[in-house]
Design a protein around this motif. Structure first.
Motif, PDB file in Angstrom:
ATOM      1  N   HIS A   1     -42.711  -0.998  -7.484  1.00  9.22           N
ATOM      2  CA  HIS A   1     -41.490  -0.437  -8.059  1.00  9.22           C
ATOM      3  C   HIS A   1     -41.792   0.265  -9.387  1.00  9.22           C
ATOM      4  CE1 HIS A   1     -37.255   0.035  -8.947  1.00  9.22           C
ATOM      5  NE2 HIS A   1     -37.467  -0.516 -10.127  1.00  9.22           N
ATOM      6  N   ALA A   2     -42.588  -0.364 -10.208  1.00 14.70           N
ATOM      7  CA  ALA A   2     -42.959   0.235 -11.498  1.00 14.70           C
ATOM      8  C   ALA A   2     -43.744   1.529 -11.282  1.00 14.70           C
ATOM      9  CB  ALA A   2     -43.784  -0.756 -12.315  1.00 14.70           C
ATOM     10  N   PHE A   3     -44.684   1.506 -10.334  1.00 13.29           N
ATOM     11  CA  PHE A   3     -45.477   2.704 -10.051  1.00 13.29           C
ATOM     12  C   PHE A   3     -44.570   3.841  -9.574  1.00 13.29           C
ATOM     13  CE2 PHE A   3     -48.695   5.463  -8.533  1.00 13.29           C
ATOM     14  CZ  PHE A   3     -49.894   5.031  -9.052  1.00 13.29           C
ATOM     15  N   LYS A   4     -43.600   3.530  -8.716  1.00  6.33           N
ATOM     16  CA  LYS A   4     -42.675   4.557  -8.232  1.00  6.33           C
ATOM     17  C   LYS A   4     -41.864   5.138  -9.383  1.00  6.33           C
ATOM     18  CE  LYS A   4     -38.822   5.532  -5.122  1.00  6.33           C
ATOM     19  NZ  LYS A   4     -38.342   6.562  -5.996  1.00  6.33           N
ATOM     20  N   GLN A   5     -41.392   4.298 -10.286  1.00  8.57           N
ATOM     21  CA  GLN A   5     -40.611   4.787 -11.424  1.00  8.57           C
ATOM     22  C   GLN A   5     -41.435   5.738 -12.288  1.00  8.57           C
ATOM     23  OE1 GLN A   5     -39.199   1.058 -13.160  1.00  8.57           O
ATOM     24  NE2 GLN A   5     -37.121   1.740 -12.693  1.00  8.57           N
TER      25      GLN A   5
ATOM     26  N   PHE B   1     -42.689   9.859  -3.595  1.00  8.33           N
ATOM     27  CA  PHE B   1     -43.573   8.694  -3.613  1.00  8.33           C
ATOM     28  C   PHE B   1     -43.640   8.037  -2.241  1.00  8.33           C
ATOM     29  CE2 PHE B   1     -44.403   4.143  -4.389  1.00  8.33           C
ATOM     30  CZ  PHE B   1     -45.582   4.260  -5.112  1.00  8.33           C
ATOM     31  N   LYS B   2     -44.868   7.714  -1.807  1.00 10.06           N
ATOM     32  CA  LYS B   2     -45.095   7.027  -0.534  1.00 10.06           C
ATOM     33  C   LYS B   2     -45.842   5.737  -0.809  1.00 10.06           C
ATOM     34  CE  LYS B   2     -46.224  11.360   1.676  1.00 10.06           C
ATOM     35  NZ  LYS B   2     -47.315  12.036   2.365  1.00 10.06           N
ATOM     36  N   ILE B   3     -45.496   4.692  -0.058  1.00  8.27           N
ATOM     37  CA  ILE B   3     -46.214   3.422  -0.177  1.00  8.27           C
ATOM     38  C   ILE B   3     -47.384   3.436   0.768  1.00  8.27           C
ATOM     39  CG2 ILE B   3     -46.049   0.945   0.177  1.00  8.27           C
ATOM     40  CD1 ILE B   3     -43.198   1.108  -0.804  1.00  8.27           C
TER      41      ILE B   3
ATOM     42  N   ILE C   1     -52.395   3.452  -2.809  1.00  8.43           N
ATOM     43  CA  ILE C   1     -51.271   4.126  -3.461  1.00  8.43           C
ATOM     44  C   ILE C   1     -51.702   5.508  -3.935  1.00  8.43           C
ATOM     45  CG2 ILE C   1     -49.789   4.136  -5.518  1.00  8.43           C
ATOM     46  CD1 ILE C   1     -49.739   1.051  -5.276  1.00  8.43           C
ATOM     47  N   ALA C   2     -52.861   5.596  -4.564  1.00 14.81           N
ATOM     48  CA  ALA C   2     -53.349   6.876  -5.085  1.00 14.81           C
ATOM     49  C   ALA C   2     -53.585   7.884  -3.966  1.00 14.81           C
ATOM     50  CB  ALA C   2     -54.628   6.660  -5.879  1.00 14.81           C
TER      51      ALA C   2
END
Length: 108
Positions: free
Chosen positions: A6-10, A106-108, A44-45
């Protein structure tokens, strides 16, 4: 944030293309809330077309234990041995910088 994804998406949503994000969080400790694996960081990257110019495992003092080449070193036995050696440490951390290369969702 305890929810790393969630933090990475934000941060992803507020970072412009060619912008840089910095991550420093617990790693590889399964009982630690909010930890993430090296494989998770790299996934993620790659899913979001990021470059990873810096990726390292460090202790809680910030001392780099091992610098990692995200393209080459991840599958080596050296890295697996390093993570196994420190698996009982709640203070093992991952430090990474990511360069956002596109404005995709953003994609997981």
């Amino acid at each position: 944030s305890l929810d790393i994804l969630h933090a990475f998406k934000q941060v992803h949503d507020t970072t412009a293309p060619l912008g840089t994000m910095i991550l420093n969080c617990p790693i590889g400790v399964h009982h630690h809330i909010g930890s993430i694996s090296i494989a998770g960081i790299i996934l993620i990257a790659k899913n979001n077309n990021y470059n990873i110019p810096y990726l390292a495992v460090s202790n809680d003092n910030g001392d780099v234990i091992e610098r990692i080449n995200a393209e080459a070193d991840f599958t080596t036995s050296k890295l697996h041995n390093l993570l196994y050696k420190f698996k009982e440490s709640a203070n093992l951390r991952i430090a990474a910088t990511f360069t956002k290369t596109s404005d995709q969702e953003f994609k997981i």
